[in-house]
Each structure stands twice: as structure tokens, then as C-alpha cells.
Enzyme design. Structure first.
Site, mmCIF file in Angstrom:
data_model
loop_
_atom_site.group_PDB
_atom_site.id
_atom_site.type_symbol
_atom_site.label_atom_id
_atom_site.label_comp_id
_atom_site.label_asym_id
_atom_site.label_seq_id
_atom_site.Cartn_x
_atom_site.Cartn_y
_atom_site.Cartn_z
ATOM 1 N N HIS A 224 -1.355 0.120 -9.813
ATOM 2 C CA HIS A 224 -1.957 -0.878 -8.906
ATOM 3 C C HIS A 224 -2.396 -2.132 -9.683
ATOM 4 O O HIS A 224 -3.569 -2.468 -9.740
ATOM 5 C CB HIS A 224 -3.154 -0.262 -8.149
ATOM 6 C CG HIS A 224 -3.433 -0.989 -6.852
ATOM 7 N ND1 HIS A 224 -3.701 -0.357 -5.672
ATOM 8 C CD2 HIS A 224 -3.499 -2.306 -6.559
ATOM 9 C CE1 HIS A 224 -3.904 -1.245 -4.711
ATOM 10 N NE2 HIS A 224 -3.783 -2.438 -5.234
ATOM 11 N N ARG B 246 0.851 -1.181 0.000
ATOM 12 C CA ARG B 246 0.000 0.000 0.000
ATOM 13 C C ARG B 246 0.889 1.233 0.000
ATOM 14 O O ARG B 246 1.961 1.240 0.635
ATOM 15 C CB ARG B 246 -0.894 0.032 1.250
ATOM 16 C CG ARG B 246 -2.077 -0.935 1.214
ATOM 17 C CD ARG B 246 -3.098 -0.528 0.164
ATOM 18 N NE ARG B 246 -4.283 -1.365 0.155
ATOM 19 C CZ ARG B 246 -4.463 -2.428 -0.636
ATOM 20 N NH1 ARG B 246 -3.527 -2.793 -1.476
ATOM 21 N NH2 ARG B 246 -5.592 -3.114 -0.588
ATOM 22 N N GLU C 288 -4.474 7.031 -4.830
ATOM 23 C CA GLU C 288 -4.683 6.560 -6.211
ATOM 24 C C GLU C 288 -5.996 7.091 -6.766
ATOM 25 O O GLU C 288 -6.961 7.202 -6.012
ATOM 26 C CB GLU C 288 -4.667 5.024 -6.216
ATOM 27 C CG GLU C 288 -3.305 4.488 -5.810
ATOM 28 C CD GLU C 288 -3.318 2.976 -5.558
ATOM 29 O OE1 GLU C 288 -4.313 2.308 -5.881
ATOM 30 O OE2 GLU C 288 -2.321 2.482 -5.022
HETATM 31 C C1 DGY Z 1 -5.643 -6.117 -2.593
HETATM 32 O O1 DGY Z 1 -6.197 -7.200 -2.788
HETATM 33 O O2 DGY Z 1 -5.619 -5.573 -1.512
HETATM 34 C C2 DGY Z 1 -4.983 -5.531 -3.760
HETATM 35 O O3 DGY Z 1 -4.342 -4.367 -3.491
HETATM 36 C C3 DGY Z 1 -5.948 -5.400 -4.897
HETATM 37 O O4 DGY Z 1 -5.203 -5.543 -6.037
#
Ligand code: DGY
Length: 313
Positions: free
Chosen positions: A279, A232, A261
């Protein structure tokens, strides 16, 4: 009005067949983009099908007093206020497991791309910059045989380590728990940063990991190391990472996630030694369809009064 409970789908999910869910629920929402005021549009919903992009805050929950289930698409649940959901008796589920391989593949792809200057090479060719073959041209960092530090050693981190074995990488990991994985050594975070040529961030965003890659920690890394983030955005201090990329303290970086984002911090855009991706960690058709299938399964379980498959609150 159908008399069925309402499930509000905040945004369209790929690969979904909603027929079985439509038998048990009245389905609302599901547009390509969320309604400008989706919590308002979701009024009266007993279930939400949501994603890591849609914050479920106490203010949202206050507007949805009849809500009983948040079925979230994705493994990360930092966008959902779990204590607030628990306090209101709202069940929260996520979609772990199915995205492990795709996200681990992407992590390795970014490590390689950053170390071997793939995106930069592509840009050079497109702008007509490959004028003559020169043995010193666009040299990258050797990848195989180096030391990889994995921060966060859950399913994704461990899958990255398994892939690393194919590149003869020595694997260190930092994790709150000893995961007992052969071929990977658990070390304190500071030692991992000091010894690793390649660092992959595979941890969830929690109060403990927010800002983990700080200016101070970057200074303790090996000069010229490669940093990849598929976890993240807020796990790193972007201003400090950009500065480290400029100064050469970081040799290169691969960043798939950002704090706000789809906005990408301006500071990265002029830097050639960072590979930026939007992402895409779990972004394969197969994985995204499997994630959607898990969301649908959680909705059906809820409708049948069955326990959740993957409860997180
Ligand atoms: C998640 O599953 O948390 C991812 O970031 C989505 O791609």
C-alpha cells in the site's frame, strides 16, 4: 484535563507539526500503532484523526457519543460508515488532491514493473540465477504503444491517463460519468476489459466496485493482459486473480492493496508474475506530509467553527 476539546489521533501521522492544533485541542493517542482498543482509549473525544486503516463503524460511533468530527487521512473513505456518521451529525473529511500525483506515479510504476518483469529480474539476480546472457531470457510485454484501460476516472485515473500519453498508450476508461477528457475514450467496462493490454484499477471501493474484477470478467480480458490495482483490495477477487496469473490468462499483475492489510493472500506469494507492494500508492514523504497537513487544517477549521475543506459527510 485541559478544558479543551479532545482530539484522539488513532496512529501517528508523518510530517506533522501539531503546535497549532495543540493550542485548540487536548491531543491524545498518536502512538506509532493504534491502542489495542483505540475506540475505548478515544472515549470523550470530540474529534478523531484517523486513517484508511482504522474502521469507523456504527459500533465505534456508539462508543464515542460526543464525537463531532472524523478527519480521515487518505482519499478513500470506505473504512468510515458514512450513513452512520450522517445520522449522528458527525462531520467526515478526507484528503483528496494532494495524493493524486504520487498515486498515479505508483500506478504507472506497477504497470511497468509487471509488464517488464522488474521485480522478478531483481529476484533472479539476487538468487544467483543470472548465469548467462541469453536473448530469450525474462522477456516481458511491450508497454509503449499498447492500450491502457483505466477503471475509475477521477483525479487519479485522469493523472494516470496523462502519464500514459508519454508512452503513446491508447487510453480507454470506464466511469459512471463522461469525464470529457481529450485523448481518452469512455467505453463500457466489458469493452475496456476485452480491448486493453494493460488495466489499471483507480476506482473507489463502493458497493458497485466490490468484486468488480471477478472470475467472469477476468475470462473476458485479453489473454496475457497486465492488471494493476492501486485502489482497494476488495475491488478484485484475489482467488480468481491468482488463478488467472497461474493459467496465463493474466500475463502479470501489480497489486498495492489487499482486503485485509497487512495480510497478503497466500495464493500470490509463490507466483513470479505478480509484483506485490505494501500500500505505497501515496507513500512519498512529500505527499504523506501534505495529507497530514490537510488533516490538521480540518481540525483547526472545526475548532474555529468554519466549514470543512473536504467534507464527505
Ligand atoms: C488513500 O488515500 O485512500 C490511500 O489509499 C492512502 O494511501
Amino acid at each position: 484535563m485541559t478544558g479543551k476539546p479532545v482530539v484522539y489521533v488513532v496512529r501517528a501521522l508523518p510530517g506533522a507539526r501539531w503546535d497549532a492544533v495543540a493550542e485548540r485541542f487536548e491531543i491524545r493517542g498518536g502512538g506509532a500503532r493504534p491502542a489495542p482498543d483505540w475506540p475505548g482509549a478515544a472515549g470523550g473525544a470530540r474529534a478523531l484523526a484517523t486513517t484508511y486503516l482504522d474502521a469507523v463503524t456504527p459500533a465505534v460511533l456508539d462508543r464515542l457519543p460526543g464525537l463531532e468530527l472524523v478527519a480521515s487521512y487518505g482519499v478513500g473513505v470506505n473504512h468510515v460508515d458514512l450513513p452512520a456518521c450522517r445520522a449522528r451529525g458527525v462531520r467526515v473529511t478526507n484528503t483528496p488532491g494532494v495524493l493524486v500525483r504520487a498515486t498515479a506515479d505508483m500506478t504507472v510504476a506497477l504497470l511497468l514493473a509487471a509488464a517488464r518483469r522488474l521485480a522478478e529480474g531483481d529476484r533472479v539476480i539476487r538468487r544467483g540465477g543470472w548465469i548467462e546472457s541469453d536473448p530469450t531470457f525474462l522477456l516481458g510485454t511491450e508497454f509503449s504503444g499498447k492500450t491502457l484501460g483505466v477503471v475509475g476516472f477521477g483525479q487519479i485515473g485522469q493523472a494516470v491517463a496523462r502519464r500514459a500519453a508519454g508512452f503513446d498508450l491508447r487510453v480507454l476508461y470506464a466511469s459512471p460519468r463522461d469525464m470529457g477528457v481529450a485523448g481518452a475514450e469512455r467505453v463500457p467496462l466489458d469493452r475496456l476489459l476485452a480491448e486493453s493490454d494493460l488495466v489499471a484499477l483507480c476506482c473507489p471501493l463502493t458497493p458497485e466496485t466490490r468484486g468488480l474484477v471477478s472470475r467472469e470478467r477476468l475470462a473476458r480480458m485479453k489473454r496475457g493482459a497486465v492488471l494493476v490495482n492501486t485502489s482497494r483490495g476488495p475491488v478484485v477477487d484475489d482467488a480468481a486473480v491468482a488463478e488467472a496469473l497461474r493459467s496465463g490468462q493474466l500475463g502479470a499483475a501489480g497489486l498495492d492493496v489487499f482486503p485485509d492489510e497487512p495480510r497478503v493472500p497466500e495464493a500470490y506469494l509463490g507466483l513470479d508474475n505478480v509484483v506485490l507492494t505494501p500500500h505505497l500508492g501515496s507513500g512519498t514523504r512529500e505527499t504523506r506530509a501534505a495529507m497530514t497537513a490537510m488533516v490538521l487544517e480540518e481540525l483547526l477549521r472545526f475548532a474555529r467553527g468554519a466549514p470543512a475543506l473536504h467534507p464527505v459527510a
